[in-house]
Design a protein around this motif. Sequence first.
Motif, PDB file in Angstrom:
ATOM      1  N   GLY A  87      -3.031  -9.562   8.174  1.00  0.00           N
ATOM      2  CA  GLY A  87      -1.622  -9.855   7.897  1.00  0.00           C
ATOM      3  C   GLY A  87      -0.699  -9.175   8.890  1.00  0.00           C
ATOM      4  O   GLY A  87       0.295  -9.750   9.326  1.00  0.00           O
ATOM      5  N   LEU A  88      -1.028  -7.929   9.250  1.00  0.00           N
ATOM      6  CA  LEU A  88      -0.225  -7.211  10.252  1.00  0.00           C
ATOM      7  C   LEU A  88      -0.269  -7.912  11.597  1.00  0.00           C
ATOM      8  O   LEU A  88       0.765  -8.183  12.213  1.00  0.00           O
ATOM      9  CB  LEU A  88      -0.716  -5.770  10.401  1.00  0.00           C
ATOM     10  N   ILE A  89      -1.460  -8.238  12.056  1.00  0.00           N
ATOM     11  CA  ILE A  89      -1.620  -8.852  13.377  1.00  0.00           C
ATOM     12  C   ILE A  89      -0.949 -10.225  13.428  1.00  0.00           C
ATOM     13  O   ILE A  89      -0.209 -10.533  14.368  1.00  0.00           O
ATOM     14  CB  ILE A  89      -3.112  -8.942  13.755  1.00  0.00           C
ATOM     15  N   LEU A  90      -1.185 -11.039  12.407  1.00  0.00           N
ATOM     16  CA  LEU A  90      -0.590 -12.376  12.401  1.00  0.00           C
ATOM     17  C   LEU A  90       0.921 -12.320  12.221  1.00  0.00           C
ATOM     18  O   LEU A  90       1.651 -13.139  12.773  1.00  0.00           O
ATOM     19  CB  LEU A  90      -1.232 -13.228  11.312  1.00  0.00           C
ATOM     20  N   GLY A  91       1.400 -11.348  11.450  1.00  0.00           N
ATOM     21  CA  GLY A  91       2.845 -11.196  11.285  1.00  0.00           C
ATOM     22  C   GLY A  91       3.529 -10.825  12.589  1.00  0.00           C
ATOM     23  O   GLY A  91       4.578 -11.371  12.940  1.00  0.00           O
ATOM     24  N   ILE A  92       2.922  -9.893  13.327  1.00  0.00           N
ATOM     25  CA  ILE A  92       3.515  -9.478  14.602  1.00  0.00           C
ATOM     26  C   ILE A  92       3.415 -10.595  15.639  1.00  0.00           C
ATOM     27  O   ILE A  92       4.405 -10.916  16.310  1.00  0.00           O
ATOM     28  CB  ILE A  92       2.868  -8.181  15.100  1.00  0.00           C
ATOM     29  N   LEU A  93       2.242 -11.197  15.769  1.00  0.00           N
ATOM     30  CA  LEU A  93       2.091 -12.267  16.764  1.00  0.00           C
ATOM     31  C   LEU A  93       2.954 -13.485  16.424  1.00  0.00           C
ATOM     32  O   LEU A  93       3.584 -14.072  17.308  1.00  0.00           O
ATOM     33  CB  LEU A  93       0.620 -12.673  16.872  1.00  0.00           C
ATOM     34  N   GLY A  94       2.977 -13.854  15.154  1.00  0.00           N
ATOM     35  CA  GLY A  94       3.807 -14.982  14.744  1.00  0.00           C
ATOM     36  C   GLY A  94       5.285 -14.701  14.920  1.00  0.00           C
ATOM     37  O   GLY A  94       6.048 -15.568  15.341  1.00  0.00           O
ATOM     38  N   GLY A  95       5.698 -13.479  14.620  1.00  0.00           N
ATOM     39  CA  GLY A  95       7.092 -13.106  14.818  1.00  0.00           C
ATOM     40  C   GLY A  95       7.491 -13.121  16.276  1.00  0.00           C
ATOM     41  O   GLY A  95       8.574 -13.589  16.632  1.00  0.00           O
ATOM     42  N   THR A 141       8.394  -7.242   9.926  1.00  0.00           N
ATOM     43  CA  THR A 141       8.557  -6.503   8.678  1.00  0.00           C
ATOM     44  C   THR A 141       7.475  -6.888   7.668  1.00  0.00           C
ATOM     45  O   THR A 141       6.897  -6.024   7.004  1.00  0.00           O
ATOM     46  CB  THR A 141       9.951  -6.756   8.073  1.00  0.00           C
ATOM     47  N   GLY A 142       7.187  -8.166   7.578  1.00  0.00           N
ATOM     48  CA  GLY A 142       6.121  -8.625   6.686  1.00  0.00           C
ATOM     49  C   GLY A 142       4.760  -8.113   7.103  1.00  0.00           C
ATOM     50  O   GLY A 142       3.925  -7.770   6.259  1.00  0.00           O
ATOM     51  N   GLY A 143       4.513  -8.026   8.404  1.00  0.00           N
ATOM     52  CA  GLY A 143       3.251  -7.473   8.877  1.00  0.00           C
ATOM     53  C   GLY A 143       3.084  -6.006   8.518  1.00  0.00           C
ATOM     54  O   GLY A 143       2.010  -5.566   8.106  1.00  0.00           O
ATOM     55  N   VAL A 144       4.156  -5.253   8.638  1.00  0.00           N
ATOM     56  CA  VAL A 144       4.107  -3.832   8.263  1.00  0.00           C
ATOM     57  C   VAL A 144       3.893  -3.697   6.755  1.00  0.00           C
ATOM     58  O   VAL A 144       3.121  -2.844   6.301  1.00  0.00           O
ATOM     59  CB  VAL A 144       5.389  -3.110   8.720  1.00  0.00           C
ATOM     60  N   LEU A 145       4.551  -4.545   5.972  1.00  0.00           N
ATOM     61  CA  LEU A 145       4.336  -4.512   4.526  1.00  0.00           C
ATOM     62  C   LEU A 145       2.910  -4.897   4.164  1.00  0.00           C
ATOM     63  O   LEU A 145       2.336  -4.349   3.216  1.00  0.00           O
ATOM     64  CB  LEU A 145       5.334  -5.426   3.820  1.00  0.00           C
ATOM     65  N   ALA A 146       2.331  -5.832   4.896  1.00  0.00           N
ATOM     66  CA  ALA A 146       0.934  -6.205   4.644  1.00  0.00           C
ATOM     67  C   ALA A 146       0.008  -5.034   4.952  1.00  0.00           C
ATOM     68  O   ALA A 146      -0.972  -4.804   4.235  1.00  0.00           O
ATOM     69  CB  ALA A 146       0.551  -7.419   5.484  1.00  0.00           C
ATOM     70  N   LEU A 147       0.308  -4.295   6.003  1.00  0.00           N
ATOM     71  CA  LEU A 147      -0.506  -3.129   6.337  1.00  0.00           C
ATOM     72  C   LEU A 147      -0.408  -2.063   5.249  1.00  0.00           C
ATOM     73  O   LEU A 147      -1.392  -1.382   4.959  1.00  0.00           O
ATOM     74  CB  LEU A 147      -0.075  -2.548   7.682  1.00  0.00           C
ATOM     75  N   ARG A 148       0.754  -1.943   4.644  1.00  0.00           N
ATOM     76  CA  ARG A 148       0.951  -0.962   3.574  1.00  0.00           C
ATOM     77  C   ARG A 148       0.470  -1.495   2.224  1.00  0.00           C
ATOM     78  O   ARG A 148       0.734  -0.884   1.198  1.00  0.00           O
ATOM     79  CB  ARG A 148       2.411  -0.562   3.503  1.00  0.00           C
ATOM     80  N   ARG A 149      -0.218  -2.646   2.248  1.00  0.00           N
ATOM     81  CA  ARG A 149      -0.810  -3.290   1.082  1.00  0.00           C
ATOM     82  C   ARG A 149       0.226  -3.752   0.063  1.00  0.00           C
ATOM     83  O   ARG A 149      -0.003  -3.708  -1.135  1.00  0.00           O
ATOM     84  CB  ARG A 149      -1.855  -2.389   0.444  1.00  0.00           C
ATOM     85  N   LYS A 150       1.343  -4.189   0.543  1.00  0.00           N
ATOM     86  CA  LYS A 150       2.373  -4.817  -0.290  1.00  0.00           C
ATOM     87  C   LYS A 150       2.318  -6.319  -0.020  1.00  0.00           C
ATOM     88  O   LYS A 150       3.231  -6.898   0.558  1.00  0.00           O
ATOM     89  CB  LYS A 150       3.762  -4.267   0.041  1.00  0.00           C
TER      90      LYS A 150
END
Length: 117
Positions: free
Chosen positions: A5-13, A59-68
């Motif tokens: 989720g972190l990787i895809l959130g950052i790359l997609g963003g 922001t969503g990728g960071v939240l995914a990393l924090r398991r939210k």
Amino acid sequence: MHIAGLILGILGGLAAGALGMTWLSDVSSVDPEVAALADLSGITTAGYLLILALVLGITGGVLALRRKGRWAAALMIPAAVAPAIVEPSALVFTFLLLIGGLLSLGAKPRAPAYASS
């Protein structure tokens, strides 16, 4: 799942932000005579939404990393869909956010730490 989720959130963003900035710079460089003939309001609106998707994706990728996962999905999925509603070709660049948001839903929350006595 949370790292994906972190990787895809950052790359997609980043992909969405790059496309948004490209579209906005292209619209601003068009001659006024050509702009009067072509309706560029959809591309302009989608460009601003794509720049917003940059912020929401990271922001969503960071939240995914924090398991939210639910919060991450609540940010990434609308960030992927909103520009595609205005300009469907934007989905080519925002599909990573969509996949990252769906994968974030599968991220399990961290187990609570119990204090040992």
